[in-house]
Design a protein around this motif. Structure first.
Motif, PDB file in Angstrom:
ATOM      1  N   GLY A  16       1.053 -53.940  50.217  1.00 35.27           N
ATOM      2  CA  GLY A  16       1.110 -53.252  51.508  1.00 35.27           C
ATOM      3  C   GLY A  16      -0.034 -52.292  51.762  1.00 35.27           C
ATOM      4  O   GLY A  16       0.086 -51.368  52.572  1.00 35.27           O
ATOM      5  N   ALA A  17      -1.155 -52.508  51.081  1.00 38.66           N
ATOM      6  CA  ALA A  17      -2.275 -51.572  51.233  1.00 38.66           C
ATOM      7  C   ALA A  17      -2.905 -51.688  52.613  1.00 38.66           C
ATOM      8  O   ALA A  17      -2.948 -52.765  53.202  1.00 38.66           O
ATOM      9  N   LYS A  18      -3.402 -50.546  53.081  1.00 39.49           N
ATOM     10  CA  LYS A  18      -4.276 -50.536  54.252  1.00 39.49           C
ATOM     11  C   LYS A  18      -5.692 -50.536  53.702  1.00 39.49           C
ATOM     12  O   LYS A  18      -6.068 -49.662  52.924  1.00 39.49           O
ATOM     13  N   MET A  19      -6.466 -51.566  54.067  1.00 39.66           N
ATOM     14  CA  MET A  19      -7.800 -51.731  53.502  1.00 39.66           C
ATOM     15  C   MET A  19      -8.856 -51.185  54.464  1.00 39.66           C
ATOM     16  O   MET A  19      -8.730 -51.341  55.674  1.00 39.66           O
ATOM     17  N   VAL A  20      -9.873 -50.561  53.898  1.00 36.01           N
ATOM     18  CA  VAL A  20     -10.984 -50.051  54.718  1.00 36.01           C
ATOM     19  C   VAL A  20     -12.308 -50.409  54.044  1.00 36.01           C
ATOM     20  O   VAL A  20     -12.360 -50.609  52.827  1.00 36.01           O
ATOM     21  N   ASN A  64       4.057 -37.972  37.995  1.00 37.46           N
ATOM     22  CA  ASN A  64       4.351 -39.135  37.151  1.00 37.46           C
ATOM     23  C   ASN A  64       3.071 -39.856  36.762  1.00 37.46           C
ATOM     24  O   ASN A  64       2.393 -39.470  35.850  1.00 37.46           O
ATOM     25  N   VAL A  65       2.759 -40.895  37.510  1.00 36.40           N
ATOM     26  CA  VAL A  65       1.562 -41.667  37.199  1.00 36.40           C
ATOM     27  C   VAL A  65       1.165 -42.506  38.415  1.00 36.40           C
ATOM     28  O   VAL A  65       2.011 -42.971  39.170  1.00 36.40           O
ATOM     29  N   GLY A  66      -0.142 -42.670  38.588  1.00 37.19           N
ATOM     30  CA  GLY A  66      -0.660 -43.489  39.681  1.00 37.19           C
ATOM     31  C   GLY A  66      -1.757 -44.408  39.165  1.00 37.19           C
ATOM     32  O   GLY A  66      -2.452 -44.090  38.192  1.00 37.19           O
ATOM     33  N   LEU A  67      -1.896 -45.575  39.808  1.00 40.18           N
ATOM     34  CA  LEU A  67      -2.920 -46.548  39.418  1.00 40.18           C
ATOM     35  C   LEU A  67      -3.892 -46.754  40.575  1.00 40.18           C
ATOM     36  O   LEU A  67      -3.476 -47.061  41.691  1.00 40.18           O
ATOM     37  N   PHE A  68      -5.179 -46.549  40.297  1.00 38.83           N
ATOM     38  CA  PHE A  68      -6.221 -46.710  41.312  1.00 38.83           C
ATOM     39  C   PHE A  68      -7.149 -47.859  40.929  1.00 38.83           C
ATOM     40  O   PHE A  68      -7.568 -47.952  39.779  1.00 38.83           O
ATOM     41  N   ASP A  69      -7.487 -48.686  41.908  1.00 39.70           N
ATOM     42  CA  ASP A  69      -8.572 -49.655  41.733  1.00 39.70           C
ATOM     43  C   ASP A  69      -9.851 -48.969  42.208  1.00 39.70           C
ATOM     44  O   ASP A  69     -10.005 -48.686  43.389  1.00 39.70           O
ATOM     45  N   VAL A  70     -10.741 -48.666  41.294  1.00 38.16           N
ATOM     46  CA  VAL A  70     -12.004 -48.035  41.674  1.00 38.16           C
ATOM     47  C   VAL A  70     -13.179 -48.911  41.205  1.00 38.16           C
ATOM     48  O   VAL A  70     -14.207 -48.430  40.733  1.00 38.16           O
ATOM     49  N   SER A  71     -12.983 -50.207  41.383  1.00 39.88           N
ATOM     50  CA  SER A  71     -13.980 -51.177  40.937  1.00 39.88           C
ATOM     51  C   SER A  71     -15.265 -51.140  41.760  1.00 39.88           C
ATOM     52  O   SER A  71     -16.238 -51.812  41.417  1.00 39.88           O
ATOM     53  N   HIS A  72     -15.260 -50.375  42.836  1.00 40.58           N
ATOM     54  CA  HIS A  72     -16.493 -50.239  43.624  1.00 40.58           C
ATOM     55  C   HIS A  72     -17.530 -49.402  42.876  1.00 40.58           C
ATOM     56  O   HIS A  72     -18.713 -49.445  43.217  1.00 40.58           O
ATOM     57  N   MET A  73     -17.108 -48.648  41.866  1.00 37.91           N
ATOM     58  CA  MET A  73     -18.050 -47.841  41.092  1.00 37.91           C
ATOM     59  C   MET A  73     -19.097 -48.758  40.440  1.00 37.91           C
ATOM     60  O   MET A  73     -18.824 -49.910  40.138  1.00 37.91           O
ATOM     61  N   GLY A  74     -20.282 -48.211  40.198  1.00 41.37           N
ATOM     62  CA  GLY A  74     -21.357 -49.019  39.631  1.00 41.37           C
ATOM     63  C   GLY A  74     -21.555 -48.735  38.149  1.00 41.37           C
ATOM     64  O   GLY A  74     -21.326 -47.615  37.687  1.00 41.37           O
ATOM     65  N   GLY A  85      -4.449 -45.106  46.684  1.00 36.25           N
ATOM     66  CA  GLY A  85      -5.683 -45.498  47.360  1.00 36.25           C
ATOM     67  C   GLY A  85      -6.729 -44.403  47.343  1.00 36.25           C
ATOM     68  O   GLY A  85      -6.553 -43.335  46.733  1.00 36.25           O
ATOM     69  N   LEU A  86      -7.810 -44.671  48.040  1.00 41.98           N
ATOM     70  CA  LEU A  86      -8.912 -43.711  48.089  1.00 41.98           C
ATOM     71  C   LEU A  86      -8.509 -42.411  48.789  1.00 41.98           C
ATOM     72  O   LEU A  86      -9.082 -41.361  48.530  1.00 41.98           O
ATOM     73  N   GLY A  87      -7.522 -42.488  49.677  1.00 43.00           N
ATOM     74  CA  GLY A  87      -7.041 -41.288  50.368  1.00 43.00           C
ATOM     75  C   GLY A  87      -6.494 -40.270  49.378  1.00 43.00           C
ATOM     76  O   GLY A  87      -6.890 -39.097  49.376  1.00 43.00           O
ATOM     77  N   ALA A  88      -5.595 -40.716  48.514  1.00 43.90           N
ATOM     78  CA  ALA A  88      -5.007 -39.816  47.520  1.00 43.90           C
ATOM     79  C   ALA A  88      -6.061 -39.373  46.498  1.00 43.90           C
ATOM     80  O   ALA A  88      -6.048 -38.248  46.018  1.00 43.90           O
ATOM     81  N   ARG A  89      -6.986 -40.270  46.180  1.00 44.29           N
ATOM     82  CA  ARG A  89      -8.068 -39.918  45.248  1.00 44.29           C
ATOM     83  C   ARG A  89      -8.827 -38.701  45.791  1.00 44.29           C
ATOM     84  O   ARG A  89      -9.194 -37.788  45.056  1.00 44.29           O
ATOM     85  N   ASP A  90      -9.020 -38.670  47.106  1.00 43.37           N
ATOM     86  CA  ASP A  90      -9.743 -37.562  47.721  1.00 43.37           C
ATOM     87  C   ASP A  90      -8.907 -36.288  47.762  1.00 43.37           C
ATOM     88  O   ASP A  90      -9.406 -35.203  47.442  1.00 43.37           O
ATOM     89  N   THR A  91      -7.635 -36.377  48.121  1.00 45.13           N
ATOM     90  CA  THR A  91      -6.816 -35.156  48.180  1.00 45.13           C
ATOM     91  C   THR A  91      -6.598 -34.578  46.779  1.00 45.13           C
ATOM     92  O   THR A  91      -6.525 -33.365  46.597  1.00 45.13           O
ATOM     93  N   GLY A 140     -19.403 -50.770  50.586  1.00 37.01           N
ATOM     94  CA  GLY A 140     -19.687 -52.194  50.613  1.00 37.01           C
ATOM     95  C   GLY A 140     -18.531 -53.067  50.180  1.00 37.01           C
ATOM     96  O   GLY A 140     -18.661 -54.285  50.097  1.00 37.01           O
ATOM     97  N   PHE A 141     -17.396 -52.440  49.864  1.00 39.12           N
ATOM     98  CA  PHE A 141     -16.205 -53.171  49.454  1.00 39.12           C
ATOM     99  C   PHE A 141     -15.084 -52.983  50.480  1.00 39.12           C
ATOM    100  O   PHE A 141     -15.078 -52.006  51.217  1.00 39.12           O
ATOM    101  N   GLU A 142     -14.154 -53.909  50.465  1.00 35.64           N
ATOM    102  CA  GLU A 142     -12.885 -53.672  51.137  1.00 35.64           C
ATOM    103  C   GLU A 142     -11.971 -53.023  50.120  1.00 35.64           C
ATOM    104  O   GLU A 142     -11.578 -53.664  49.144  1.00 35.64           O
ATOM    105  N   MET A 143     -11.647 -51.748  50.333  1.00 35.98           N
ATOM    106  CA  MET A 143     -10.871 -51.003  49.340  1.00 35.98           C
ATOM    107  C   MET A 143      -9.586 -50.468  49.963  1.00 35.98           C
ATOM    108  O   MET A 143      -9.539 -50.188  51.158  1.00 35.98           O
ATOM    109  N   PRO A 144      -8.537 -50.281  49.140  1.00 36.29           N
ATOM    110  CA  PRO A 144      -7.300 -49.707  49.666  1.00 36.29           C
ATOM    111  C   PRO A 144      -7.459 -48.208  49.924  1.00 36.29           C
ATOM    112  O   PRO A 144      -7.879 -47.477  49.028  1.00 36.29           O
ATOM    113  N   ILE A 145      -7.164 -47.770  51.131  1.00 32.36           N
ATOM    114  CA  ILE A 145      -7.200 -46.317  51.370  1.00 32.36           C
ATOM    115  C   ILE A 145      -5.825 -45.714  51.102  1.00 32.36           C
ATOM    116  O   ILE A 145      -5.720 -44.572  50.660  1.00 32.36           O
TER     117      ILE A 145
END
Lengths: 125, 365
Positions: free
Chosen positions: B18-22, B46-56, B228-234, B26-31
């Motif tokens: 159910g991700a909202k992608m943005v 608790n715990v959260g899982l992030f896909d941060v495969s856009h990193m180089g 998603g990237l939203g929570a990563r930022d907050t 250069g990637f389509e990533m879940p926000i």
């Protein structure tokens, strides 16, 4: 994305429900709440305030971003949704129902023809 | 950018969840998936899982690897031992920041640099231009994927999927192991301020989707949320971590961005060291601060102005938002050093309102 057929819409993602007695209820669309994400609070202009179409009647602050609210039509605010003060998340949960924002008296009914219907709005999003 | 957006191997799993992608870097990533608040609180509690495969990821190898890294980054790479990681940044000659990054020492003459996704091309070109000593360089960004497992229950959950004794990995260190049978570099690092791990995988050879799936299945009893990237930022904002493009840019330097602690003049000359030494001697004109707003319904946002009592502009917000943990507006801003020293009241311009702020020490949480 829900866009109920009995409502009209703007390109700025407000909806307006035009009633037979010359009043209307206004809120933001399901699409808009989804784009904004978790809403933290709304600031609305006051009862008695007049606005012209496309003027702002308030702002909505989400966790990530802030957005102005634009009037779909000329009007005078006659009621604001007090429930949003304590429960702004109603806008996320029920944008067309309990998440309504303001009720107005319509001041320029001719502008109705400039609004988008459900189909035209659906094509926009 | 007209280029087609890239997708990580987890793309369809994001959609299924159910991700909202943005578009991002250069990637389509879940926000976000179920909302930033829920995801943020999952990582704090608790715990959260992030896909941060856009990193180089860049590999730096050979007898000249250390020399290049000492030259091109500001921290002292000579003290980095095998199995350890180091936070650093690269600067231009004038001290402006090219990017911030992490360096891993994989072997005696082999290092991995991890850079921001949005900066991969720029960083790579910069590295090549500075590599006059002839270190071996390989850009493996397209081969590597990165999952971040973050939160107080991350170790417990990860232990269910690996034989590596992850509790023994110190902060900013790593081990080679397997996660769900897939070889991984397991790093005790993160960008949330919680206990956590960053897991690097080579997507070329393995079915990395099954790792993601295993976390979802095993994570259910730990209250895991996909984030998603939203929570990563907050999350990073509450900990006062700099974000490239906001707090750190080509126009800001490490000494004003609270990165003096990684800038090691003692190691000898490096790119930007002479400019930075001069700046250090003169003192910085503006520096990065944290601030909070106690008034309700006032949320600072990037680029809002900070004003003194006479309404002169004395600063600009680099990141701002509603702290989900503190339930009030928090932000970071560049503030003129003399205004900071004067202790005079400071307000923020929020649309047509001026709202008092309180400069505060970082992190917020």
């Amino acid at each position: 994305m829900k866009t109920p057929k009995h409502l009209f819409y703007t390109k700025d993602h407000e909806w307006i429900n035009i009633h037979d007695d010359g009043t209307a209820t206004i809120g933001i669309t399901d699409f808009a709440q989804g784009e904004l994400g978790d809403i933290v609070f709304v600031e609305l202009n006051e009862i008695g305030d007049l606005f012209e179409k496309e003027e702002t009647f308030g702002t909505v602050e989400a966790v990530k971003t802030v957005s102005d609210l634009y009037a779909p039509i000329d009007g005078e605010i006659i009621k604001i949704n007090k429930a949003l003060e304590d429960e702004p998340e109603l806008i996320n949960d029920d944008p067309y129902g309990q998440g309504w924002m303001i009720k107005i008296t319509i001041l320029n009914p001719d502008q109705q023809s400039e609004l988008l219907d459900s189909k035209a709005y659906q094509a926009l999003i | 950018m007209s280029d087609r957006l890239k997708r990580t191997p987890f793309y369809s799993q994001h959609l299924e969840a159910g991700a909202k992608m943005v578009p991002f870097a250069g990637f389509e990533m879940p926000i976000q998936y179920h909302g930033i608040k829920v995801e943020h609180r999952a990582v704090r509690g608790n715990v959260g899982l992030f896909d941060v495969s856009h990193m180089g990821e860049f590999l730096v190898r050979g007898p000249k690897a250390l020399e290049l890294l000492q030259w091109v980054t500001v921290n002292d790479v000579s003290i980095l031992t095998i199995g350890k990681a180091q936070y650093s940044c690269m600067c231009y000659e004038d001290g402006g920041i090219v990017d911030d990054l992490i360096i891993y020492r994989l072997a005696s003459e082999e290092y991995m640099m991890v850079v921001n996704g949005a900066n991969i091309d720029k960083d790579w070109d910069w590295l090549l231009s500075q590599n006059t000593m002839g270190a071996e360089l390989e850009n493996v960004s397209d081969d590597y994927v990165l999952l971040a497992l973050q939160g107080p229950k991350s170790a417990e959950l990860l232990s269910e999927l690996t034989d590596t004794d992850i509790e023994q990995i110190p902060f900013y260190a790593f081990e080679h192991g397997k996660v769900s049978e897939v070889p991984s570099l397991i790093s005790a690092t993160g960008y949330t301020g919680e206990k956590g791990f960053e897991l690097y995988f080579n997507r070329a050879n393995y079915d990395v989707q099954k790792v993601f799936e295993a976390f979802i299945v095993k994570g259910a009893t730990y209250g895991l949320e996909l984030c998603g990237l939203g929570a990563r930022d907050t999350l990073r904002l509450e900990k006062g971590y700099a974000l490239y493009g906001n707090e750190i840019t080509e126009k800001t330097h490490p000494l004003q961005a609270r990165l003096g602690w990684i800038t090691k003049f003692s190691k000898g000359l490096f790119v930007g060291s002479q400019a930075l030494a001069k700046i250090k001697e003169k003192g910085v004109e503006k520096k990065l601060v944290g601030f909070v707003i106690d008034q309700e319904k006032a949320i600072p946002r990037k680029d809002y102005d900070l004003l003194d009592a006479q309404f002169n502009i004395i600063g600009k917000v680099t990141s701002g938002g509603m702290s989900i943990s503190l339930e009030k507006g928090i932000g970071m801003a560049y503030l003129q050093t003399d205004a900071l020293a004067s202790n005079e009241p400071i307000v923020i311009q929020i649309r047509n309102k001026e709202v008092p702020i309180m400069v505060t020490s970082l992190p917020f949480l």
